[in-house]
Write a protein that holds these residues in place. Structure first.
Motif, short mmCIF file in Angstrom:
data_model
loop_
_atom_site.label_atom_id
_atom_site.label_comp_id
_atom_site.label_asym_id
_atom_site.label_seq_id
_atom_site.Cartn_x
_atom_site.Cartn_y
_atom_site.Cartn_z
N GLU A 189 85.30 -13.82 31.39
CA GLU A 189 86.34 -12.86 31.72
C GLU A 189 86.83 -13.09 33.14
O GLU A 189 86.03 -13.39 34.03
CB GLU A 189 85.82 -11.43 31.59
CG GLU A 189 85.24 -11.08 30.22
CD GLU A 189 86.30 -10.98 29.14
OE1 GLU A 189 87.51 -10.97 29.48
OE2 GLU A 189 85.93 -10.88 27.95
N GLY A 190 88.13 -12.94 33.35
CA GLY A 190 88.69 -13.10 34.69
C GLY A 190 90.06 -13.76 34.64
O GLY A 190 90.67 -13.88 33.59
N ALA A 191 90.53 -14.18 35.79
CA ALA A 191 91.82 -14.87 35.90
C ALA A 191 91.59 -16.37 35.83
O ALA A 191 90.67 -16.91 36.46
CB ALA A 191 92.50 -14.51 37.22
N GLU A 192 92.42 -17.05 35.05
CA GLU A 192 92.30 -18.51 34.90
C GLU A 192 93.23 -19.21 35.89
O GLU A 192 94.39 -18.83 36.06
CB GLU A 192 92.65 -18.91 33.47
CG GLU A 192 92.39 -20.37 33.17
CD GLU A 192 92.61 -20.72 31.70
OE1 GLU A 192 92.77 -21.91 31.40
OE2 GLU A 192 92.63 -19.78 30.86
N THR A 241 88.24 -17.63 48.06
CA THR A 241 88.14 -18.02 46.65
C THR A 241 88.80 -19.37 46.43
O THR A 241 88.29 -20.21 45.67
CB THR A 241 88.79 -16.96 45.74
OG1 THR A 241 88.15 -15.70 45.95
CG2 THR A 241 88.67 -17.35 44.27
N MET A 272 87.76 -20.30 35.60
CA MET A 272 87.88 -18.87 35.41
C MET A 272 87.26 -18.18 36.61
O MET A 272 86.12 -18.50 37.00
CB MET A 272 87.18 -18.42 34.13
CG MET A 272 87.39 -16.95 33.80
SD MET A 272 89.08 -16.61 33.23
CE MET A 272 88.96 -17.08 31.51
N LEU A 273 88.00 -17.26 37.20
CA LEU A 273 87.49 -16.52 38.36
C LEU A 273 86.71 -15.31 37.85
O LEU A 273 87.26 -14.24 37.65
CB LEU A 273 88.64 -16.11 39.27
CG LEU A 273 89.54 -17.24 39.78
CD1 LEU A 273 90.60 -16.70 40.72
CD2 LEU A 273 88.71 -18.33 40.47
N THR A 274 85.43 -15.50 37.63
CA THR A 274 84.58 -14.44 37.11
C THR A 274 84.01 -13.61 38.26
O THR A 274 84.15 -13.97 39.43
CB THR A 274 83.41 -15.03 36.29
OG1 THR A 274 82.46 -15.63 37.18
CG2 THR A 274 83.91 -16.08 35.31
N GLU A 275 83.32 -12.52 37.92
CA GLU A 275 82.68 -11.71 38.94
C GLU A 275 81.59 -12.48 39.68
O GLU A 275 81.24 -12.15 40.81
CB GLU A 275 82.09 -10.44 38.30
CG GLU A 275 83.14 -9.47 37.79
CD GLU A 275 82.53 -8.20 37.24
OE1 GLU A 275 81.28 -8.15 37.15
OE2 GLU A 275 83.29 -7.27 36.90
#
Length: 437
Positions: A189-192, A241, A272-275
């Motif tokens: 989950e996150g932004a790709e 990031t 994917m920018l996950t937590e």
């Protein structure tokens, strides 16, 4: 230089568009090209994945540089054979192209070298694959191991969807040899984000970050496609990031070197920018499509010089300069894409679109028949606009696309909409920050 671009899609049109602007390029050729590429290069009837035909053409043209656009000829070893014949080639050898040619190879490389990625396993039988899906509580990403033209990935929200995707590969053979194995992995989950870097024997040069939109319909719904639009840069991304993303790219190149693979060409890393931080989704061994259509217009430098420096291990001397302006691309697709669709429909409005301010229309799947430009693929065109903010670029891309029509034409209407709202240079975002300091 005499330059030959291998391929005939939107990526190759963007590359040819950039190369045609270089004073270093005396002759520009493309094979097979398309109706748009023909406006800036001489096109030749040689299929991109016909290695022997491309080798013969490079010899006939006495090409100084061959820029290989698609993945199939790279995986087949076209770059290796060109170099063996003394020709400069932009693109990795067969060993390096395995990063894209086999998702299992890429996943195993990441695991061996501690590169963050999703939990996954590789299967050649349905039963064990479904058992692993159950371990993941029914939600899973199913990927064909080999090349599938951007269509071999299913994000399944239920076990039934995962089973259908697994059977599509292993039972019905929808992706041929590319689907004889499947990778099943957890859903991240996150932004790709897509990271583009030039790589040679001794250097890594970060090129640009972009974000594309793979789902067919607005709101990120519908089936996965090869990409329905893209934008660059990512104004909402914080510097720390971004630095971590480029760190992942550097780790990948070091991993390849440790395994004796001297990668040369464009390395595309999808993360994917996950937590927990950036995790790798996939690698491509070439420029992405449609991201190339937003990266190339942002280049201030000489594209031919960049690609030639990469092909001759001179990246250490290269300075890449990108405009701070944003670019947004909106794909115009055939009705039914990525499923069954008809081709051969005449395209209207191309001249009016070309006259749009700060915009260009790249051809992806077009041909010329009896003096008319017609549809010849699923993704037909990409209207790219640019401007000081993502919102400005988005407005110009959609304005250019509004002039174009063909039977069954579809597009997403929300490309880069969220990024436009979050662009700190936009009026709306400035107003929001003043209200909520």
């Amino acid at each position: 230089m005499r330059v030959l671009v291998v391929g005939g899609g939107g990526r190759e049109h963007a590359l040819c568009w950039g190369l045609a602007r270089s004073p270093l390029v005396e002759q520009l050729h493309a094979a097979p090209g398309n109706a748009g590429i023909a406006s800036v290069a001489t096109c030749h009837a040689a299929a991109a994945d016909d290695v022997e035909a491309q080798l013969r053409l490079a010899e006939e043209l006495d090409a100084d540089l061959v820029v290989i656009g698609p993945e199939a000829p790279l995986v087949a070893g076209l770059a290796d054979q060109l170099r063996a014949r003394g020709r400069r080639a932009f693109g990795p050898d067969r060993d390096g192209a395995r990063l894209e040619g086999s998702k299992a190879f890429a996943k195993e490389l990441m695991v061996r070298h501690g590169i963050a990625t999703a939990r996954a396993a590789t299967f050649s039988e349905v039963g064990p694959a479904i058992a692993f899906v159950d371990e993941l509580s029914g939600r899973a990403v199913v990927k064909a191991d080999g090349l599938a033209a951007g269509k071999g990935v299913t994000v399944a929200s239920t076990g039934a969807q995962a089973l259908a995707a697994i059977e599509e590969c292993l039972v019905t053979g929808a992706f041929g040899a590319g689907g004889t194995r499947v990778i099943v992995e957890e859903v991240l989950e996150g932004a790709e984000v897509s990271a583009f870097a030039l790589v040679d024997a001794s250097s890594i040069v970060p090129l640009a970050l972009a974000q594309d939109f793979k789902r067919a319909r607005d709101g990120d719904t519908g089936p996965n496609t090869g990409g329905m639009g893209a934008y660059s840069p990512l104004p909402w991304l914080d510097p720390s990031t971004e630095a971590r993303i480029w760190g992942v790219v550097s780790s990948t190149v070091r991993a390849l070197q440790d395994e004796g693979i001297a990668y040369s060409g464009l390395l595309y890393t999808g993360v994917m920018l996950t937590e927990e931080g950036p995790k790798v989704l996939e690698y491509n061994c070439r420029f992405g499509d449609p991201e190339t259509q937003v990266v190339i217009p942002r280049l201030r430098g000489d594209l031919a010089e960049m690609l030639d420096a990469c092909a001759t291990d001179r990246l250490a001397d290269l300075k890449v300069d990108l405009t701070e302006d944003a670019a947004v691309a909106v794909v115009l697709a055939s009705g039914g894409y990525p499923g069954t669709y008809e081709t051969g429909w005449p395209i209207d409005g191309l001249d009016a679109a070309a006259a749009s301010r700060d915009a260009v229309v790249f051809h992806s799947g077009t041909a010329e028949r009896e003096g008319r430009v017609v549809t010849e693929g699923g993704r037909v065109l990409a209207a790219t606009g640019w401007g000081p903010t993502v919102g400005d670029a988005r407005e110009r891309a959609y304005e250019a696309s509004s002039h174009i029509s063909f039977d069954g034409m579809t597009r997403r209407n929300d490309i880069a909409a969220g990024a436009a709202e979050r662009d700190p240079r936009s009026d709306k975002e400035r107003d929001r920050r003043m209200e909520n300091p």
